[in-house]
Write a protein that holds these residues in place. Structure first.
Motif, PDB file in Angstrom:
ATOM      1  N   PRO A 201       0.808  -1.225   0.000  1.00  0.00           N
ATOM      2  CA  PRO A 201       0.000   0.000   0.000  1.00  0.00           C
ATOM      3  C   PRO A 201       0.837   1.270   0.000  1.00  0.00           C
ATOM      4  CG  PRO A 201      -0.875  -1.571   1.587  1.00  0.00           C
ATOM      5  CD  PRO A 201       0.420  -2.137   1.092  1.00  0.00           C
ATOM      6  N   GLY A 202       2.030   1.207   0.604  1.00  0.00           N
ATOM      7  CA  GLY A 202       2.905   2.367   0.612  1.00  0.00           C
ATOM      8  C   GLY A 202       3.368   2.770  -0.773  1.00  0.00           C
ATOM      9  N   SER A 203       3.479   1.809  -1.673  1.00  0.00           N
ATOM     10  CA  SER A 203       3.877   2.130  -3.044  1.00  0.00           C
ATOM     11  C   SER A 203       2.787   2.906  -3.768  1.00  0.00           C
ATOM     12  CB  SER A 203       4.203   0.838  -3.808  1.00  0.00           C
ATOM     13  OG  SER A 203       5.285   0.158  -3.202  1.00  0.00           O
ATOM     14  N   VAL A 204       1.532   2.540  -3.517  1.00  0.00           N
ATOM     15  CA  VAL A 204       0.425   3.297  -4.106  1.00  0.00           C
ATOM     16  C   VAL A 204       0.352   4.687  -3.485  1.00  0.00           C
ATOM     17  CG1 VAL A 204      -2.036   3.314  -4.615  1.00  0.00           C
ATOM     18  CG2 VAL A 204      -0.813   1.139  -4.519  1.00  0.00           C
ATOM     19  N   ALA A 205       0.615   4.766  -2.179  1.00  0.00           N
ATOM     20  CA  ALA A 205       0.634   6.066  -1.509  1.00  0.00           C
ATOM     21  C   ALA A 205       1.680   6.974  -2.142  1.00  0.00           C
ATOM     22  CB  ALA A 205       0.906   5.890  -0.019  1.00  0.00           C
ATOM     23  N   THR A 206       2.846   6.427  -2.480  1.00  0.00           N
ATOM     24  CA  THR A 206       3.883   7.210  -3.144  1.00  0.00           C
ATOM     25  C   THR A 206       3.387   7.755  -4.473  1.00  0.00           C
ATOM     26  OG1 THR A 206       5.651   5.942  -2.088  1.00  0.00           O
ATOM     27  CG2 THR A 206       6.206   7.114  -4.117  1.00  0.00           C
ATOM     28  N   THR A 207       2.620   6.946  -5.193  1.00  0.00           N
ATOM     29  CA  THR A 207       2.051   7.381  -6.468  1.00  0.00           C
ATOM     30  C   THR A 207       1.085   8.540  -6.258  1.00  0.00           C
ATOM     31  OG1 THR A 207       2.233   5.121  -7.319  1.00  0.00           O
ATOM     32  CG2 THR A 207       0.772   6.615  -8.497  1.00  0.00           C
ATOM     33  N   VAL A 208       0.243   8.440  -5.244  1.00  0.00           N
ATOM     34  CA  VAL A 208      -0.724   9.503  -4.957  1.00  0.00           C
ATOM     35  C   VAL A 208      -0.005  10.805  -4.626  1.00  0.00           C
ATOM     36  CG1 VAL A 208      -2.526  10.263  -3.355  1.00  0.00           C
ATOM     37  CG2 VAL A 208      -2.532   7.909  -4.228  1.00  0.00           C
ATOM     38  N   LEU A 209       1.018  10.716  -3.777  1.00  0.00           N
ATOM     39  CA  LEU A 209       1.750  11.924  -3.399  1.00  0.00           C
ATOM     40  C   LEU A 209       2.535  12.516  -4.570  1.00  0.00           C
ATOM     41  CD1 LEU A 209       0.859  11.032  -0.572  1.00  0.00           C
ATOM     42  CD2 LEU A 209       3.103  11.767   0.260  1.00  0.00           C
ATOM     43  N   THR A 210       2.988  11.657  -5.481  1.00  0.00           N
ATOM     44  CA  THR A 210       3.665  12.162  -6.670  1.00  0.00           C
ATOM     45  C   THR A 210       2.731  13.052  -7.480  1.00  0.00           C
ATOM     46  OG1 THR A 210       5.123  10.232  -6.807  1.00  0.00           O
ATOM     47  CG2 THR A 210       4.786  11.493  -8.838  1.00  0.00           C
ATOM     48  N   ALA A 211       1.479  12.616  -7.635  1.00  0.00           N
ATOM     49  CA  ALA A 211       0.498  13.425  -8.355  1.00  0.00           C
ATOM     50  C   ALA A 211       0.210  14.730  -7.619  1.00  0.00           C
ATOM     51  CB  ALA A 211      -0.789  12.633  -8.556  1.00  0.00           C
ATOM     52  N   LEU A 212       0.074  14.654  -6.295  1.00  0.00           N
ATOM     53  CA  LEU A 212      -0.212  15.853  -5.502  1.00  0.00           C
ATOM     54  C   LEU A 212       0.923  16.863  -5.572  1.00  0.00           C
ATOM     55  CD1 LEU A 212      -1.784  14.468  -2.190  1.00  0.00           C
ATOM     56  CD2 LEU A 212      -2.976  15.596  -4.072  1.00  0.00           C
ATOM     57  N   ASP A 213       2.166  16.372  -5.591  1.00  0.00           N
ATOM     58  CA  ASP A 213       3.331  17.246  -5.492  1.00  0.00           C
ATOM     59  C   ASP A 213       3.814  17.768  -6.833  1.00  0.00           C
ATOM     60  OD1 ASP A 213       3.295  16.890  -2.761  1.00  0.00           O
ATOM     61  OD2 ASP A 213       4.841  15.333  -2.754  1.00  0.00           O
ATOM     62  N   LEU A 214       3.177  17.375  -7.911  1.00  0.00           N
ATOM     63  CA  LEU A 214       3.586  17.849  -9.223  1.00  0.00           C
ATOM     64  C   LEU A 214       3.444  19.368  -9.294  1.00  0.00           C
ATOM     65  CD1 LEU A 214       4.425  16.416 -11.936  1.00  0.00           C
ATOM     66  CD2 LEU A 214       2.094  16.904 -12.703  1.00  0.00           C
ATOM     67  N   PRO A 215       4.421  20.083  -9.857  1.00  0.00           N
ATOM     68  CA  PRO A 215       4.304  21.538  -9.981  1.00  0.00           C
ATOM     69  C   PRO A 215       3.030  21.951 -10.710  1.00  0.00           C
ATOM     70  CG  PRO A 215       6.542  20.839 -10.466  1.00  0.00           C
ATOM     71  CD  PRO A 215       5.712  19.581 -10.338  1.00  0.00           C
ATOM     72  N   ARG A 216       2.571  23.174 -10.436  1.00  0.00           N
ATOM     73  CA  ARG A 216       1.283  23.656 -10.927  1.00  0.00           C
ATOM     74  C   ARG A 216       1.209  23.777 -12.444  1.00  0.00           C
ATOM     75  NH1 ARG A 216      -3.253  23.296  -8.329  1.00  0.00           N
ATOM     76  NH2 ARG A 216      -3.909  24.394 -10.205  1.00  0.00           N
ATOM     77  N   ASP A 217       2.343  23.717 -13.133  1.00  0.00           N
ATOM     78  CA  ASP A 217       2.292  23.870 -14.585  1.00  0.00           C
ATOM     79  C   ASP A 217       1.943  22.576 -15.301  1.00  0.00           C
ATOM     80  OD1 ASP A 217       4.666  22.568 -13.979  1.00  0.00           O
ATOM     81  OD2 ASP A 217       5.803  23.558 -15.572  1.00  0.00           O
ATOM     82  N   ALA A 218       1.655  21.513 -14.544  1.00  0.00           N
ATOM     83  CA  ALA A 218       1.338  20.218 -15.153  1.00  0.00           C
ATOM     84  C   ALA A 218       0.311  19.478 -14.307  1.00  0.00           C
ATOM     85  CB  ALA A 218       2.604  19.372 -15.303  1.00  0.00           C
ATOM     86  N   GLU A 219      -0.311  18.480 -14.933  1.00  0.00           N
ATOM     87  CA  GLU A 219      -1.342  17.684 -14.262  1.00  0.00           C
ATOM     88  C   GLU A 219      -1.214  16.237 -14.694  1.00  0.00           C
ATOM     89  OE1 GLU A 219      -6.254  17.774 -13.971  1.00  0.00           O
ATOM     90  OE2 GLU A 219      -5.247  18.621 -15.729  1.00  0.00           O
TER      91      GLU A 219
END
Length: 229
Positions: A201-219
Motif C-alpha cells: 500500500p505504501g507504493s500506491v501512496a507514493t504514487t498519490v503523493l507524486t500526483a499531488l506534489d507535481l508543480p502547478r504547470d502540469a497535471e
C-alpha cells in the motif's frame, strides 16, 4: 498549511497516504462512517480532524456535512475508500449492485459536489484511487468494475468542467494491493492469500503523493500501478 480531506484513512492505501501527509505536518480532515470510527481515527492520527458521513448513504451526506465544521479551503480531496462484492451477473442482486455503486461512485460524486467551493478556493486537487477494474472488467467483477468504470467517467468529466477553475483531477488505477480488502477478495474467490505477491500500500501512496506534489504547470490525469513481482 496544506489541507486534505481523505476517505478510507483507516486502513490500506488510505492509511498509508494519511500517515505520509501527517509526517509532513499537513492539515488532515478524515471522513469517518460514524462517531465511533471518528474517535478511532483521532486516536490513531494525532491532530487530525474528523468529519462523520456514511459513504453507503450518499443521499445523506449533504445533511451530515451541513451540521459539522468543514475547512474553508481544500488543497486536496482524496477518494480512497471502496467496497467490493464479487459475483456473476446472473447472481448479484440489486442490493449488491446498489451498495457498490453507492460507496464507489455516487458518494464520491456527492462528496466532490459538496466540497467543490473549498477546492476551487484553493485551486485544489481531486484524486480518485480507482482500480485496474476501472479500465477492464473480468468475470465475477461486473458490479465492482461498473462502479469503477463510472468513477473514471466522473473524474474525466470533472477534469474538463473544472479546468478553468484551476482544480486538478487525477485517477490512480492500482492493481492488486496487499490490503484487508484484498484479503477479503481472496476469501470471496476461494483462494489462499499471500500478501507478498501484491503491491505494498505504501507504493500506491507514493504514487498519490507524486500526483499531488507535481508543480502547478502540469497535471497527471491517469496513473496505472501494477505488481512488480
Amino acid at each position: 498549511m496544506t489541507a486534505h480531506l481523505i476517505t478510507g484513512a483507516g486502513s490500506g492505501i488510505g492509511a498509508k497516504v494519511t500517515e505520509r501527509l501527517a509526517e509532513r505536518g499537513d492539515e488532515l480532515w478524515l471522513l469517518a462512517r460514524d462517531a465511533g470510527r471518528a474517535k478511532e481515527l483521532e486516536r490513531r492520527f494525532a491532530g487530525a480532524r474528523t468529519v462523520v458521513g456514511d459513504l453507503a448513504n450518499p443521499e445523506k451526506l449533504s445533511w451530515a456535512l451541513s451540521h459539522q465544521e468543514l475547512p474553508d479551503r481544500l488543497d486536496s480531496l482524496l477518494h480512497i475508500a471502496g467496497v467490493v462484492e464479487l459475483g456473476g451477473i446472473g447472481e448479484l442482486t440489486p442490493k449488491a449492485w446498489n451498495a457498490q455503486l453507492a460507496a464507489n461512485l455516487v458518494a464520491p460524486a456527492e462528496l466532490t459536489r459538496l466540497l467543490l467551493p473549498q477546492l476551487r478556493a484553493a485551486r485544489g486537487h481531486v484524486v480518485f484511487v480507482n482500480s485496474g477494474a476501472g479500465l477492464r472488467a473480468n468475470a465475477q467483477w461486473g458490479a465492482y468494475a461498473a462502479s469503477k468504470h463510472g468513477l473514471k467517467a466522473l473524474a474525466d468529466s470533472l477534469r474538463a468542467e473544472e479546468h478553468d477553475s484551476g482544480v486538478r483531477v487525477t485517477s490512480v488505477y492500482p492493481g492488486r494491493t496487499a490490503t484487508s480488502m484484498q484479503a477479503d477478495v481472496h476469501r470471496q474467490e476461494g483462494k489462499a492469500y499471500d500478501e507478498s505477491r501484491w503491491i505494498d500500500p505504501g507504493s500506491v501512496a507514493t504514487t498519490v503523493l507524486t500526483a499531488l506534489d507535481l508543480p502547478r504547470d502540469a497535471e497527471i490525469t491517469d496513473l496505472s500501478v501494477r505488481p512488480g513481482r
